[in-house]
Design an enzyme around this catalytic site. Sequence first.
Site, PDB file in Angstrom:
ATOM      1  CG  HIS A   1      -2.294  -0.474   0.929  1.00 52.33           C
ATOM      2  ND1 HIS A   1      -3.155   0.148   0.062  1.00 52.33           N
ATOM      3  CD2 HIS A   1      -2.977  -1.558   1.402  1.00 52.33           C
ATOM      4  CE1 HIS A   1      -4.295  -0.521   0.005  1.00 52.33           C
ATOM      5  NE2 HIS A   1      -4.213  -1.560   0.806  1.00 52.33           N
TER       6      HIS A   1
ATOM      7  CG  HIS B   1     -34.981  23.900  32.091  1.00 54.48           C
ATOM      8  ND1 HIS B   1     -34.316  25.059  31.823  1.00 54.48           N
ATOM      9  CD2 HIS B   1     -34.474  22.970  31.221  1.00 54.48           C
ATOM     10  CE1 HIS B   1     -33.437  24.863  30.850  1.00 54.48           C
ATOM     11  NE2 HIS B   1     -33.523  23.601  30.463  1.00 54.48           N
TER      12      HIS B   1
END
Length: 425
Positions: free
Chosen positions: A258, A415
């Site tokens: 490779h 919240h």
Amino acid sequence: MQIIKYPERSEWASILARPQFDTSSLNDTVSTVLSDIKKRGDEAVMEYEEKFDKIRLTSLLVDSAEIEESEYLVSEELKAAICLAKKNIDSFHRSQIFESKKIETTEGVTCWQKAVAIDKVGLYVPGGTAPLFSTVLMLAVPAKIAGCKGIILCSPPNREGKIHPAILFAAKEAGVDKIFKIGGIQAIGAMAYGTESVPKVYKIYGPGNQYVMAAKQLVSLRDVAIDMPAGPSEVQVIADDSANAAFVAADLLSQAEHGADSQVILTTTSESFISDVLQEIELQLFELPRREIAEKALQNSKLILLRSNSEIIDMTNQYAPEHLIIETSDYMDIADKIVNAGSVFLGHHTPESAGDYASGTNHTLPTNGYATAYSGVNLDSFVKKITFQKITKKGIRNLGPAIEIMAESEELFAHKNAVTLRLKE
């Protein structure tokens, strides 16, 4: 290749270290090129194509005539092989399609996920020392299955300003929308930022040299997502006396060719088998056209003799190889204990080449030890998952008090109020 016998565990980290190269100037070069492309677009890309790929281009886009021409420049045998590989890759990745299920987590509270394709994806296909048309299939086929609407591909042109016809043929077969004659850093920059010719994408995929990998990581900091960090290719083979030394040598050499910065490792409990493999490597190496590249890679590579399969398994999980081939009589027993690897190849008749090309699994895999935390490219790489939830009146009564007390405890009173108002209603 270096032969290492019975190393102590304290030595493993240094033994398994990947090849290191001088990259002191690499990041500066990459940053400079990327910055220039971001500012000047096509003009800069063409200048860097002339500088790095040695070709002066008048257009970056591959036109339809050139794509059609590739059909006649690729042999019938190769076209048939590409189509077979595409079929297998399609089958394997299609089996990964996400099936959503709605879950009632609490009475009146339903949650679920939806998989949505990433709209615009960019595929990088190397074409320097080898035209990796197989990578086209590995990236474009799952992108198409996922439903990505804009699939573009960049690959470096040759000295005649052409992309290898097999890359063009594979791209056409796999359904790539646009192909550009751009290599290296400039390809990554063009896809990350967008230019007059190249559309900006949301995620970039594909292997490449150290410059490509550095460019991918730099643009991923704030401009675009990438498939994974990666580097030079690697393979580890686990073998015993039941293995064929010629097969093992061929497996090691197939990865060594490779690139000079690739690494191959053999781990075994048989000292005589190491000698057999070395002899086979010498014989086979002599016949390789890419012999010089493979020889350089072998300088970084090791044959390691260990005391037991237990040590081999532990060393493998520490190394986390990109490719792991298990050529032993008890390969399933060993495989069951492997937790860190990109892709695993089992038995004496399963070469890593099969996964590289046509078995159906993907060859775009984590390297450099990233297999400890990353998967290889798969169908999920091309989708994002959106969560949904639906709460009824009964559901908010059941869940609301817990939300209120948690929000108040975190001192996030808006919240809490969003729930309290609903509960009062």
